[in-house]
Design an enzyme around this catalytic site. Structure first.
Site, PDB file in Angstrom:
ATOM      1  N   ASP A  20       0.874  -1.170   0.000  1.00  0.00           N
ATOM      2  CA  ASP A  20       0.000   0.000   0.000  1.00  0.00           C
ATOM      3  C   ASP A  20       0.912   1.220   0.000  1.00  0.00           C
ATOM      4  OD1 ASP A  20      -2.388   1.563   0.214  1.00  0.00           O
ATOM      5  OD2 ASP A  20      -1.986   1.773   2.361  1.00  0.00           O
TER       6      ASP A  20
ATOM      7  N   GLU B 244      -1.860  -1.241  -5.014  1.00  0.00           N
ATOM      8  CA  GLU B 244      -3.098  -0.521  -5.286  1.00  0.00           C
ATOM      9  C   GLU B 244      -2.961   0.199  -6.615  1.00  0.00           C
ATOM     10  OE1 GLU B 244      -5.830   1.408  -2.127  1.00  0.00           O
ATOM     11  OE2 GLU B 244      -4.402   2.945  -2.752  1.00  0.00           O
TER      12      GLU B 244
ATOM     13  N   ASP C 226      -2.083   0.968   7.463  1.00  0.00           N
ATOM     14  CA  ASP C 226      -1.343   0.786   6.215  1.00  0.00           C
ATOM     15  C   ASP C 226      -0.957  -0.672   5.998  1.00  0.00           C
ATOM     16  OD1 ASP C 226      -1.365   3.592   5.574  1.00  0.00           O
ATOM     17  OD2 ASP C 226       0.214   3.877   7.049  1.00  0.00           O
TER      18      ASP C 226
END
Length: 174
Positions: A15, A75, A147
């Site tokens: 991430d 992502e 996170d």
């Protein structure tokens, strides 16, 4: 008909963020998912952009060397409210993608809504819902940091995609 046990697959979920990149390694043996590692790659607020990007690259290289993932799940590109935030995220993503390419590890990208749908069952889920479901799916003793939970969710999303593809008789994504 022969009963074939699917091979294991290890995924590094990332991430990306300039200051706190979430990372999580999940391994699948058949449909069983196990968390191998999770945490963050932190950069201090006063560290210059170039040094932050180098630290992210170095951190990703260390994780790949230590955990030997088959693939990396990141992502996909999305639009943040502020242009500067979008640019900084793009820089961080670029550092991750470049390091993965350098080390020969395939990268798969997933949109945030798809990740939330895979983990929570709802594309508009809140971050806390993702944290709780990641903890439940991976049977973690405590709630992962935000996170890190997002990184683990990316890895879970990729593995769910792999399992679904195998069930449908399609070519596996790795």
């Amino acid at each position: 008909m022969q009963n074939v046990v699917p091979r294991t697959c290890r995924v590094l979920g990332v991430d990306t963020s300039l200051r706190s990149t979430g990372v999580g390694v999940v391994e699948a043996a058949g449909s069983r998912l196990t968390a191998i590692h999770h945490g963050t790659l932190a950069n201090p607020a006063r560290r210059p952009l170039s040094a932050c990007l180098l630290a992210i690259e170095d951190g990703i290289a260390e994780l790949i060397a230590a955990h030997r993932p088959d693939v990396v799940a990141v992502e996909g590109v999305f639009f943040a409210k502020y242009v500067r935030t979008t640019l900084l995220l793009g820089h961080a993503r670029g550092a991750v993608l470049a390091q993965c390419a350098r080390l020969g590890v395939p990268v798969f990208e997933y949109e945030p809504r798809r990740v939330k749908l895979a983990v929570v069952g709802r594309g508009g889920a809140e971050k806390t819902q993702v944290q709780h479901m990641v903890r439940s799916i991976l049977n973690l003793p405590e709630l992962p940091q935000e996170d890190a939970a997002d990184a683990l969710a990316l890895a879970i999303c990729h593995l769910h995609n792999r399992i679904r593809a195998a069930a449908l008789g399609a070519q596996e994504p790795i």
